[in-house]
Write a protein that holds these residues in place. Sequence first.
Motif, short mmCIF file in Angstrom:
data_model
loop_
_atom_site.label_atom_id
_atom_site.label_comp_id
_atom_site.label_asym_id
_atom_site.label_seq_id
_atom_site.Cartn_x
_atom_site.Cartn_y
_atom_site.Cartn_z
N ILE A 94 0.87 -1.18 0.00
CA ILE A 94 0.00 0.00 0.00
C ILE A 94 0.90 1.22 0.00
CG2 ILE A 94 -1.83 1.29 1.15
CD1 ILE A 94 -2.53 -1.34 2.66
N ARG A 95 0.89 1.94 -1.10
CA ARG A 95 1.64 3.20 -1.16
C ARG A 95 0.81 4.26 -0.44
NH1 ARG A 95 1.56 0.71 -5.91
NH2 ARG A 95 3.49 -0.36 -6.48
N HIS A 96 1.42 4.97 0.48
CA HIS A 96 0.69 5.92 1.32
C HIS A 96 0.15 7.10 0.53
CE1 HIS A 96 2.90 4.36 5.16
NE2 HIS A 96 2.47 3.38 4.38
N ARG A 97 0.73 7.35 -0.61
CA ARG A 97 0.25 8.37 -1.54
C ARG A 97 0.75 7.95 -2.92
NH1 ARG A 97 4.20 10.64 1.69
NH2 ARG A 97 6.14 11.19 0.63
N GLY A 108 -0.39 3.16 -9.18
CA GLY A 108 -1.46 3.30 -8.21
C GLY A 108 -1.00 3.21 -6.77
N HIS A 109 -1.98 3.04 -5.88
CA HIS A 109 -1.71 2.93 -4.44
C HIS A 109 -1.37 1.51 -4.02
CE1 HIS A 109 -4.28 6.64 -4.26
NE2 HIS A 109 -3.36 6.98 -3.37
N ILE A 110 -1.94 0.52 -4.71
CA ILE A 110 -1.84 -0.85 -4.24
C ILE A 110 -1.30 -1.75 -5.35
CG2 ILE A 110 -3.17 -2.86 -3.45
CD1 ILE A 110 -4.96 -0.93 -1.97
N GLY A 111 -0.37 -2.60 -4.97
CA GLY A 111 0.13 -3.65 -5.83
C GLY A 111 0.08 -4.95 -5.06
N TYR A 112 -0.19 -6.03 -5.75
CA TYR A 112 -0.26 -7.33 -5.07
C TYR A 112 0.24 -8.42 -5.99
CZ TYR A 112 -4.65 -7.20 -7.68
OH TYR A 112 -5.59 -7.06 -8.67
N ASP A 113 0.64 -9.52 -5.39
CA ASP A 113 1.16 -10.65 -6.15
C ASP A 113 0.91 -11.91 -5.34
OD1 ASP A 113 2.75 -12.29 -7.90
OD2 ASP A 113 3.90 -10.49 -8.39
N VAL A 114 0.38 -12.92 -5.98
CA VAL A 114 0.15 -14.22 -5.34
C VAL A 114 1.17 -15.20 -5.90
CG1 VAL A 114 -1.50 -16.12 -5.03
CG2 VAL A 114 -2.31 -13.75 -5.03
#
Length: 179
Positions: A94-97, A108-114
């Motif tokens: 979660i990027r704070h800004r 963006g604000h959020i990156g995810y990886d499974v």
Amino acid sequence: MPELVPPTVDARESFLVAMDEYVADGRGGFDDFSNIGNDLRAYASTWSTPAGFARFVGYLRAQRLEETPRPVGFVPTTVLWWLDGPEYLGRLNIRHRLAPGLAGERNGHIGYDVRPGARRKGHATAMLAACKPIAAALGLSQVLVTCDFDNEASRRTIERNGGVPTRRLDEKLRFWVPV
């Protein structure tokens, strides 16, 4: 039941197996600009030892602090791991800004990886849902989440979490997700 938690040395063995899965999946090369790719290039040579892994975990946990030194254009980021007990299933940032300029609009604000061995089991959707209260606690009322236009699974994950499409930017689909 899996949960989002700060990186921990307790997940070391499972994390290392997951990183081997990523490498077998073609990740970590010089053309892989993802967090996983960057971490593989920067830390894989040292995280095989307990002390090296502890340093890596400390580095990830420090990313949330404003005063942590970081490259130009990078912003404070809360790094969380999706764990089922000690089993590493994935990662969410979660990027704070938004980062300044085009980088923020693309990432963006959020990156995810499974991890490859845990995909297609609903983990990405659950991770994104679980991070919403954390993002809200950081003062975000909505978050920008992006994915490549041809990443159907990620697009569905974002839409399942209430993502509202906004303008496309090059190969990136962009969505605002309420938190």
